[in-house]
Each structure stands twice: as structure tokens, then as C-alpha cells.
Motif scaffolding. Structure first.
Motif, mmCIF file in Angstrom:
data_model
loop_
_atom_site.group_PDB
_atom_site.id
_atom_site.type_symbol
_atom_site.label_atom_id
_atom_site.label_comp_id
_atom_site.label_asym_id
_atom_site.label_seq_id
_atom_site.Cartn_x
_atom_site.Cartn_y
_atom_site.Cartn_z
ATOM 1 N N PHE A 158 3.107 -68.724 48.146
ATOM 2 C CA PHE A 158 3.610 -68.440 46.804
ATOM 3 C C PHE A 158 3.319 -66.993 46.406
ATOM 4 O O PHE A 158 4.125 -66.338 45.748
ATOM 5 N N ALA A 159 2.129 -66.492 46.788
ATOM 6 C CA ALA A 159 1.762 -65.119 46.446
ATOM 7 C C ALA A 159 2.700 -64.122 47.120
ATOM 8 O O ALA A 159 3.154 -63.154 46.512
ATOM 9 N N VAL A 160 3.005 -64.359 48.403
ATOM 10 C CA VAL A 160 3.878 -63.456 49.161
ATOM 11 C C VAL A 160 5.263 -63.376 48.529
ATOM 12 O O VAL A 160 5.891 -62.316 48.510
ATOM 13 N N LYS A 161 5.749 -64.475 47.983
ATOM 14 C CA LYS A 161 7.085 -64.498 47.390
ATOM 15 C C LYS A 161 7.208 -63.560 46.194
ATOM 16 O O LYS A 161 8.325 -63.184 45.808
ATOM 17 N N ILE A 193 5.072 -58.992 55.734
ATOM 18 C CA ILE A 193 3.673 -58.929 56.145
ATOM 19 C C ILE A 193 3.520 -58.007 57.344
ATOM 20 O O ILE A 193 4.211 -58.153 58.350
ATOM 21 N N LEU A 194 2.616 -57.061 57.233
ATOM 22 C CA LEU A 194 2.402 -56.077 58.296
ATOM 23 C C LEU A 194 0.943 -56.095 58.731
ATOM 24 O O LEU A 194 0.034 -56.021 57.904
ATOM 25 N N LEU A 195 0.713 -56.198 60.034
ATOM 26 C CA LEU A 195 -0.645 -56.129 60.584
ATOM 27 C C LEU A 195 -1.042 -54.684 60.770
ATOM 28 O O LEU A 195 -0.330 -53.900 61.398
ATOM 29 N N SER A 198 5.082 -55.498 52.366
ATOM 30 C CA SER A 198 4.350 -55.409 51.098
ATOM 31 C C SER A 198 2.920 -55.897 51.227
ATOM 32 O O SER A 198 2.042 -55.463 50.492
ATOM 33 N N ILE A 199 2.676 -56.835 52.152
ATOM 34 C CA ILE A 199 1.354 -57.413 52.334
ATOM 35 C C ILE A 199 0.762 -56.879 53.625
ATOM 36 O O ILE A 199 1.311 -57.081 54.708
ATOM 37 N N LEU A 200 -0.344 -56.187 53.522
ATOM 38 C CA LEU A 200 -1.002 -55.604 54.687
ATOM 39 C C LEU A 200 -2.217 -56.451 55.048
ATOM 40 O O LEU A 200 -3.055 -56.744 54.199
ATOM 41 N N ILE A 201 -2.333 -56.849 56.301
ATOM 42 C CA ILE A 201 -3.466 -57.664 56.735
ATOM 43 C C ILE A 201 -4.114 -57.025 57.959
ATOM 44 O O ILE A 201 -3.487 -56.225 58.661
ATOM 45 N N ILE A 202 -5.375 -57.380 58.215
ATOM 46 C CA ILE A 202 -6.078 -56.797 59.364
ATOM 47 C C ILE A 202 -6.508 -57.856 60.369
ATOM 48 O O ILE A 202 -7.161 -57.544 61.354
ATOM 49 N N LYS A 204 5.916 -72.507 60.199
ATOM 50 C CA LYS A 204 7.246 -72.696 59.622
ATOM 51 C C LYS A 204 7.262 -72.287 58.151
ATOM 52 O O LYS A 204 8.307 -71.891 57.618
ATOM 53 N N ILE A 205 6.094 -72.382 57.501
ATOM 54 C CA ILE A 205 6.016 -72.044 56.082
ATOM 55 C C ILE A 205 5.981 -70.534 55.888
ATOM 56 O O ILE A 205 6.755 -69.970 55.113
ATOM 57 N N LEU A 206 5.102 -69.862 56.607
ATOM 58 C CA LEU A 206 4.876 -68.434 56.368
ATOM 59 C C LEU A 206 5.818 -67.531 57.145
ATOM 60 O O LEU A 206 6.030 -66.386 56.759
ATOM 61 N N ASN A 207 6.396 -68.043 58.215
ATOM 62 C CA ASN A 207 7.265 -67.196 59.036
ATOM 63 C C ASN A 207 8.501 -66.733 58.284
ATOM 64 O O ASN A 207 9.099 -65.706 58.623
ATOM 65 N N LYS A 208 8.893 -67.466 57.242
ATOM 66 C CA LYS A 208 10.049 -67.075 56.445
ATOM 67 C C LYS A 208 9.810 -65.754 55.718
ATOM 68 O O LYS A 208 10.758 -65.075 55.328
ATOM 69 N N SER A 209 8.534 -65.405 55.525
ATOM 70 C CA SER A 209 8.190 -64.152 54.844
ATOM 71 C C SER A 209 7.657 -63.117 55.822
ATOM 72 O O SER A 209 6.979 -62.161 55.430
#
Length: 287
Positions: A134-137, A169-171, A144-148, A160-165
Motif C-alpha cells: 500500500f505504501a509503494v502505491k 523499487i530500486l536496489l 521512487s523506493i530505494l532499498i539496500i 505476486k503482490i509486490l512484483n506489480k510495483s
């Protein structure tokens, strides 16, 4: 922060009055005079987060997010940094879509590995994933979302849930060069004791009471040093008053702000870093 400054970004820190007045920030401001540091005026940011009451935690995080929204409504080209995955998702799914489509968010504590754990925590793990979704949406632009966390990045690919966004998301796992303070091992103590370091924010949820009782109530054929380094809460202060050093167990206390130099010496001189938790390991840990 060092990587951002080196890359030419302007950095502004918004935090609570309590944080600005702390010794840590005094040292930080002296070392980084080019960084703008100001206080978030809302009193919601001065209320300490609870360590056990999850309902109160979510409520406070939601209120803080609403206040962050008020700040961002007048700003653009901002990157918001959250210390933990929990901080990012709790309440952040209420974040308003940024009209400039330029706001980015990053969380820096890779503790999402628990989503792979099932059993009693299964519902909690699924809840965390749905909140993150929900947050990513709320972020419309790509990357927009950077993760390490590489584990979480691979989990997103297979979810299946998160792959749509996925495109949002960028590593990033290269934070640039940092200055490392070198230290010789065993600089703090020349004894042959087993040295256990308890580091960071010192609270009872980290199993400190269990550690002390296990060490003092058992007989060992070697000496033990327990090094406490960090800022304790009131309950830990009271607990430490009940235990005194003996011939077999030596308690070393560095209570308060830990400098980078002392931090390096502590990690280099210890044999074990204590990471135990008294209850379920659900909250993130910077250690």
C-alpha cells in the motif's frame, strides 16, 4: 549522508527538538556544518515510540506521517530516509500522492528477512508485506523506493503482490566511500576474558536481564567481561544497579553517546556482540 554530500546533494535534516538538543547531534553539527538541521515543530515527533505496544506504535506513526505530509505538500525533489523498514510501512500507506512525482523514500535497515519465517509470525509477516504494498502505491514515479536489502529485492521479484510495483523499487547497495577508523584488536583490555558487547539503545526488550542473570547465576571456568555501550532507558539503569562486578564477571559501562572512535575500539576488542531479544524478534535492530 556522506555519499549524498559527496555527490553534490543539498542535505536538510528535520527531526525532533529532543534529538537536536542531544549530544549526538551536537557532535554531528560540528562535523558537518554544511548540513541544515531544523526542528519539526509538531509535538508528535517528541513523543517516544513504545517498544511493546504495537497499537500505540502504529497510531503514533500514522500521526507523524500526517505531519510529514504537511511538510511535503510545499516541497519537491525530496528524499525521505527512514531508519527501519518498520518506520517506513507503519502508517506510511496513508502518505498522500506527491503531486510533483519527485519524492523518493529509502529505508536503511535490512530486516525484512523475517517475511520468510512462518509459524506464529505468519500473519504479522503478511501484514507487513501488504502495508509495504500500500505504501509503494503512493509513489507514482519509477525508482521512487530505494532499498539496500538484496534478499528483499529478490523477494520482490518472486512476489505476486509486490512484483506489480517492481519499476518503483530500486536496489542500491553501494553507498560510496567512507572513512574507516582503524583500531588494533584488544585495545580496551589485555585480559583473557570472554568479552561480550551489548551495544546501541539499551532496553529490556534486548534480553539484557536474561544475559546478566545467565552470566551471574552460572559457574564458568573462565572470566567474562560484559561491555555496555549506548544510551540506556530508565529500566536498564535500575537493572544495572543490581549487578556489581565480581572476580569472574567484570561489567564495563560506556553509558551515553558513543563516538565513532570508541565504537570501533569496542567492536574490535570484543569476542561476541549480543543480539538477543527477550521476546519475538519482530522489531528492527540497527546492530
Amino acid at each position: 549522508l556522506k555519499a549524498a554530500l559527496k555527490a553534490g546533494f543539498e542535505v536538510e535534516i528535520l527531526t525532533s527538538n529532543k534529538a537536536i538538543k542531544s549530544k549526538e547531534f551536537k557532535v554531528f553539527k560540528e562535523n558537518h556544518p554544511q548540513i541544515s538541521i531544523s526542528s519539526l515543530k509538531s509535538s508528535w515527533f517528541n513523543i517516544p515510540l513504545p517498544s511493546e505496544n504495537q497499537i500505540k506504535l502504529i497510531f503514533l506513526q500514522v500521526m507523524r506521517v500526517l505531519k510529514i505530509n504537511e511538510v511535503l505538500e510545499k516541497e519537491k525533489n525530496k528524499t525521505i530516509i527512514f531508519n527501519t523498514f518498520d518506520d517506513f510501512i507503519y502508517g506510511f500507506f496513508l502518505f498522500k500522492k506527491n503531486q510533483f512525482l519527485t519524492t523518493k523514500a529509502i529505508y536503511v535497515s535490512p530486516k525484512i528477512k523475517r517475511i520468510k519465517t512462518f509459524g506464529l509470525n505468519k500473519l504479522k509477516n503478511l501484514f507487513m508485506v501488504f502495508l509495504f504494498n500500500f505504501a509503494v502505491k503512493k509513489f507514482n514515479s519509477s525508482k521512487s523506493i530505494l532499498i539496500i536489502d538484496e534478499f528483499f529485492d529478490s523477494y520482490i521479484d518472486n512476489s505476486k503482490i509486490l512484483n506489480k510495483s517492481r519499476e518503483k523499487i530500486l536496489l542500491i547497495n553501494d553507498v560510496g566511500e567512507v572513512n574507516v577508523v582503524k583500531s588494533n584488536k584488544n585495545t580496551l583490555s589485555k585480559s583473557n576474558s570472554l568479552k561480550i558487547l551489548v551495544y546501541g539503545s539499551l532496553s529490556l526488550k534486548k534480553g539484557i536481564e536474561q544475559l546478566l542473570k545467565s552470566v551471574f547465576e552460572q559457574e564458568f571456568n573462565f572470566n567474562i567481561e560484559i561491555i555496555f555501550a549506548g544510551i540506556p532507558d530508565d529500566k536498564v539503569n535500575e537493572l544495572l544497579k543490581k549487578f556489581n562486578s565480581t572476580k569472574k564477571v567484570n561489567l564495563i559501562k560506556h553509558l551515553g553517546y558513543v563516538t565513532q572512535k570508541l565504537e570501533t575500539e569496542l567492536f574490535c576488542s570484543c569476542n561476541i556482540v549480543w543480539m538477543g531479544y527477550s521476546k519475538t524478534f519482530f522489531q528492527s535492530s540497527g546492530v
